[in-house]
Scaffold this motif. Structure first.
Motif, PDB file in Angstrom:
ATOM      1  N   HIS A 107      54.159  38.905  25.017  1.00  0.00           N
ATOM      2  CA  HIS A 107      54.110  40.154  25.783  1.00  0.00           C
ATOM      3  C   HIS A 107      52.669  40.603  25.991  1.00  0.00           C
ATOM      4  O   HIS A 107      52.180  41.502  25.302  1.00  0.00           O
ATOM      5  CB  HIS A 107      54.894  41.243  25.037  1.00  0.00           C
ATOM      6  N   PRO A 108      51.958  40.010  26.947  1.00  0.00           N
ATOM      7  CA  PRO A 108      50.567  40.408  27.190  1.00  0.00           C
ATOM      8  C   PRO A 108      50.478  41.687  28.012  1.00  0.00           C
ATOM      9  O   PRO A 108      51.386  42.025  28.776  1.00  0.00           O
ATOM     10  CB  PRO A 108      50.004  39.221  27.970  1.00  0.00           C
ATOM     11  N   PHE A 109      49.380  42.397  27.856  1.00  0.00           N
ATOM     12  CA  PHE A 109      49.081  43.507  28.748  1.00  0.00           C
ATOM     13  C   PHE A 109      48.861  42.969  30.168  1.00  0.00           C
ATOM     14  O   PHE A 109      48.402  41.832  30.347  1.00  0.00           O
ATOM     15  CB  PHE A 109      47.791  44.206  28.320  1.00  0.00           C
ATOM     16  N   PRO A 110      49.163  43.769  31.198  1.00  0.00           N
ATOM     17  CA  PRO A 110      48.860  43.344  32.564  1.00  0.00           C
ATOM     18  C   PRO A 110      47.357  43.109  32.745  1.00  0.00           C
ATOM     19  O   PRO A 110      46.525  43.784  32.125  1.00  0.00           O
ATOM     20  CB  PRO A 110      49.326  44.522  33.418  1.00  0.00           C
ATOM     21  N   ALA A 111      47.040  42.153  33.596  1.00  0.00           N
ATOM     22  CA  ALA A 111      45.644  41.869  33.945  1.00  0.00           C
ATOM     23  C   ALA A 111      45.256  42.628  35.215  1.00  0.00           C
ATOM     24  O   ALA A 111      46.121  43.062  35.981  1.00  0.00           O
ATOM     25  CB  ALA A 111      45.451  40.364  34.147  1.00  0.00           C
ATOM     26  N   SER A 112      43.960  42.756  35.437  1.00  0.00           N
ATOM     27  CA  SER A 112      43.475  43.548  36.580  1.00  0.00           C
ATOM     28  C   SER A 112      43.807  42.912  37.917  1.00  0.00           C
ATOM     29  O   SER A 112      43.873  43.609  38.936  1.00  0.00           O
ATOM     30  CB  SER A 112      41.965  43.758  36.462  1.00  0.00           C
ATOM     31  N   ASP A 113      44.023  41.585  37.941  1.00  0.00           N
ATOM     32  CA  ASP A 113      44.405  40.937  39.194  1.00  0.00           C
ATOM     33  C   ASP A 113      45.925  40.843  39.341  1.00  0.00           C
ATOM     34  O   ASP A 113      46.411  40.286  40.325  1.00  0.00           O
ATOM     35  CB  ASP A 113      43.752  39.556  39.333  1.00  0.00           C
ATOM     36  N   GLU A 114      46.664  41.388  38.387  1.00  0.00           N
ATOM     37  CA  GLU A 114      48.114  41.498  38.496  1.00  0.00           C
ATOM     38  C   GLU A 114      48.514  42.918  38.909  1.00  0.00           C
ATOM     39  O   GLU A 114      49.390  43.111  39.745  1.00  0.00           O
ATOM     40  CB  GLU A 114      48.770  41.158  37.158  1.00  0.00           C
ATOM     41  N   ILE A 115      47.872  43.898  38.292  1.00  0.00           N
ATOM     42  CA  ILE A 115      48.073  45.311  38.621  1.00  0.00           C
ATOM     43  C   ILE A 115      46.684  45.938  38.701  1.00  0.00           C
ATOM     44  O   ILE A 115      45.995  46.056  37.685  1.00  0.00           O
ATOM     45  CB  ILE A 115      48.925  46.026  37.558  1.00  0.00           C
ATOM     46  N   ALA A 116      46.279  46.329  39.879  1.00  0.00           N
ATOM     47  CA  ALA A 116      44.898  46.771  40.083  1.00  0.00           C
ATOM     48  C   ALA A 116      44.616  48.133  39.452  1.00  0.00           C
ATOM     49  O   ALA A 116      43.492  48.403  39.013  1.00  0.00           O
ATOM     50  CB  ALA A 116      44.574  46.810  41.572  1.00  0.00           C
TER      51      ALA A 116
END
Length: 256
Positions: A107-116
């Motif tokens: 369960h990773p945190f969202p990345a900046s290129d997945e959710i801006a």
């Protein structure tokens, strides 16, 4: 089991990471025997990743039924998914890519290129936590939460004298201006971390000694965030000799 704090001192970083890895494997087997599944929150940093590498190289690695373990993170740098700065990427390379853990258990945190938008990313992770909670809780029961400690005493991405360390309502915060790069980060909040059964703080080096000494001497957690790290059942500081120079003798456990 009563809530207690203990300090376990090791001669050097290699002994430290090997000891933590061995204890993690043994404790995880025990947790799975008792509860049937486990939730583990990981940390980043040099020592945190070295522990995962030691788990991966242990002969006992596959004694754990990894299909019953869920992995989360205490915090994450809000950067692109493939960035070498991401705690997730480092953890995958050190351990997760080498064990039989189902993808849906990571369960990773969202990345900046997945959710801006960082606020949206925080909300998405909060929803993920709640989806795996039970009994009306807002997050799962963490059996073991690993935390590193910065020279300034920060834990996860909760920094001294910042709003994040004071947050008591949200489960996840967005930190936009961290005092160390990268400035944008996502983090679990102190109440979520402290809802863990066991908090294991792993730190090495003389630059951590002051923060550790202040924390154990009763400093304010808003000024020295590590002072506020307290697991429900147990809080253990795994340290090397260099980090332990300011620890009161009566708090040092002779062995485990």
């Amino acid at each position: 089991m009563t809530n207690e704090r203990r300090v376990l001192v090791h001669p050097d970083k290699q002994a430290l990471t090997g000891s933590v890895a061995a204890r993690f494997l043994t404790k995880t087997v025990d947790i799975l025997d008792d509860l049937g599944e486990a939730n583990v929150a990981l940390t980043g940093g040099t020592v945190g990743i070295a522990v995962l590498e030691a788990v991966n190289s242990s002969p006992a690695r596959d004694s754990v039924d990894w299909s019953k373990v869920h992995f989360w993170w205490g915090d994450e740098r809000f950067v692109a998914k493939d960035s070498e700065e991401r705690n997730e990427r480092q953890a995958r390379e050190a351990l997760l890519d080498h064990i039989a853990v189902p993808p849906e258990n990571i369960h990773p945190f969202p990345a900046s290129d997945e959710i801006a938008d960082i606020d949206e990313a925080a909300a998405v992770y909060a929803a993920e936590l709640e989806a795996f909670a039970s009994d009306g809780a807002r997050h799962p029961r963490f059996d073991i939460t690993f935390l590193g400690v910065g020279p300034d005493g920060h834990i996860a991405s909760l920094f001294p004298d910042r709003a994040g360390i004071r947050e008591t309502e949200a489960t996840v915060i967005a930190e936009r201006d961290a005092p160390k790069p990268p400035p944008q980060r996502l983090s679990l909040t102190r109440p979520v971390l402290n809802a863990s059964d066991r908090i294991w703080l792993v730190l090495a080096g003389a630059d951590k000694a002051s923060a550790l000494g202040l924390a154990l001497a009763g400093a304010s957690y808003t000024e020295v965030p590590v002072a506020g790290a307290k697991g429900r059942k147990r809080t253990v500081f795994f340290v090397d000799k260099d980090a332990a120079v300011d620890v009161p003798e009566n708090l040092i456990a002779p062995s485990y």
